[in-house]
Design an enzyme around this catalytic site. Structure first.
Site, PDB file in Angstrom:
ATOM      1  N   ARG A  91       0.836  -1.077   0.041  1.00 25.14           N
ATOM      2  CA  ARG A  91      -0.029   0.245  -0.032  1.00 25.14           C
ATOM      3  C   ARG A  91       0.926   1.226   0.180  1.00 25.14           C
ATOM      4  NH1 ARG A  91      -5.181   1.796   2.364  1.00 25.14           N
ATOM      5  NH2 ARG A  91      -5.262   4.077   2.015  1.00 25.14           N
ATOM      6  N   ARG A 101      -5.623   1.709  -4.455  1.00 25.83           N
ATOM      7  CA  ARG A 101      -4.769   1.045  -3.724  1.00 25.83           C
ATOM      8  C   ARG A 101      -4.830  -0.465  -3.722  1.00 25.83           C
ATOM      9  NH1 ARG A 101      -8.547   3.022   0.308  1.00 25.83           N
ATOM     10  NH2 ARG A 101      -8.117   5.150  -0.234  1.00 25.83           N
ATOM     11  N   ASP A 104      -6.781  -1.904   1.437  1.00 33.50           N
ATOM     12  CA  ASP A 104      -7.435  -0.768   2.588  1.00 33.50           C
ATOM     13  C   ASP A 104      -7.996  -1.686   3.686  1.00 33.50           C
ATOM     14  OD1 ASP A 104      -7.986   1.610   3.751  1.00 33.50           O
ATOM     15  OD2 ASP A 104     -10.035   1.405   2.896  1.00 33.50           O
ATOM     16  N   ASP A 106     -10.134  -1.149   7.004  1.00 32.09           N
ATOM     17  CA  ASP A 106     -10.898  -0.031   7.962  1.00 32.09           C
ATOM     18  C   ASP A 106     -11.485  -1.041   9.158  1.00 32.09           C
ATOM     19  OD1 ASP A 106      -9.995   1.816   6.253  1.00 32.09           O
ATOM     20  OD2 ASP A 106     -11.958   2.151   5.392  1.00 32.09           O
TER      21      ASP A 106
END
Ligand code: ATP
Ligand code: CA
Ligand code: CA
Length: 171
Positions: A91, A101, A104, A106
């Site tokens: 990343r 990207r 990711d 989260d």
């Protein structure tokens, strides 16, 4: 690791996304890595979804998914572990918000906790309006799940247009 491990595990939900370098493989590989996190047990993985990009439209579609995790890592410890996995997937952060990207990760929810610190907000501040988060979340969470400050997952899904999201067939 900046803080301690918790005595009592909590159920956390982690959103995964990728739109570079074989996104489906990135997401599947990341799920395997999440399964290996210390102090944690992977409970469930959602199917993968192909989704339209948020933000700059001149980038490839995304693959998104959500996993549930039982963890004793603190919120900050979990974030650091997720960022280490992102880095291992190459990343790059070039400063473009919502730019393309490889991976990711989260933190969407961490038990029923609300947290607002520099660099860490829980629930994830954008999750309530994102079909690409809510739909896979509903695959791994009970519909009565409460999103602190926002209501039940079922209510959020009902209010969120299910646009630009399609399940990826298994296999
Ligand atoms: P969005 O947050 O809208 O989904 P993004 O995922 O593209 O956008 P990033 O560049 O990956 O944003 O992250 C920016 C910062 O968000 C990270 O450095 C991290 O510290 C912070 N952050 C705050 N809350 C969270 C959370 N719940 N999970 C992951 N990162 C978070
Ligand atoms: Ca994100
Ligand atoms: Ca992120």
């Amino acid at each position: 690791m900046t803080d301690a491990v918790r005595a009592t595990p909590v159920v956390a939900y982690v959103g995964l996304g990728s739109n570079l370098s074989d996104p489906a493989a990135q997401v599947r590989q990341a799920m395997a890595e999440l399964n290996g996190l210390p102090e944690s047990e992977l409970l469930a993985r959602s199917p993968l979804y192909r989704t339209a990009p948020v933000g700059p439209a001149d980038q490839p579609d995304y693959v998104n998914a959500v996993v549930s995790l039982k963890t004793r890592l603190s919120p900050r410890g979990l974030l650091e572990a997720l960022q280490a996995i992102e880095r291992a997937h190459g990343r790059q952060r070039d400063g473009t918000r919502w730019g393309p990207r490889t991976l990711d990760l989260d933190i969407l929810l961490y038990g029923d906790e609300r947290l607002s610190e520099p660099g860490l907000q829980i629930p994830h501040p954008e999750m309530g309006g994102r079909a690409f988060v809510l739909v896979p979340l509903a695959d791994v969470a009970p519909s009565g799940l409460r999103v602190p400050g926002l209501g039940t997952l079922a209510d959020l899904i009902e209010r969120c247009p299910r646009e630009g999201i399609a399940p990826i067939p298994v296999g």
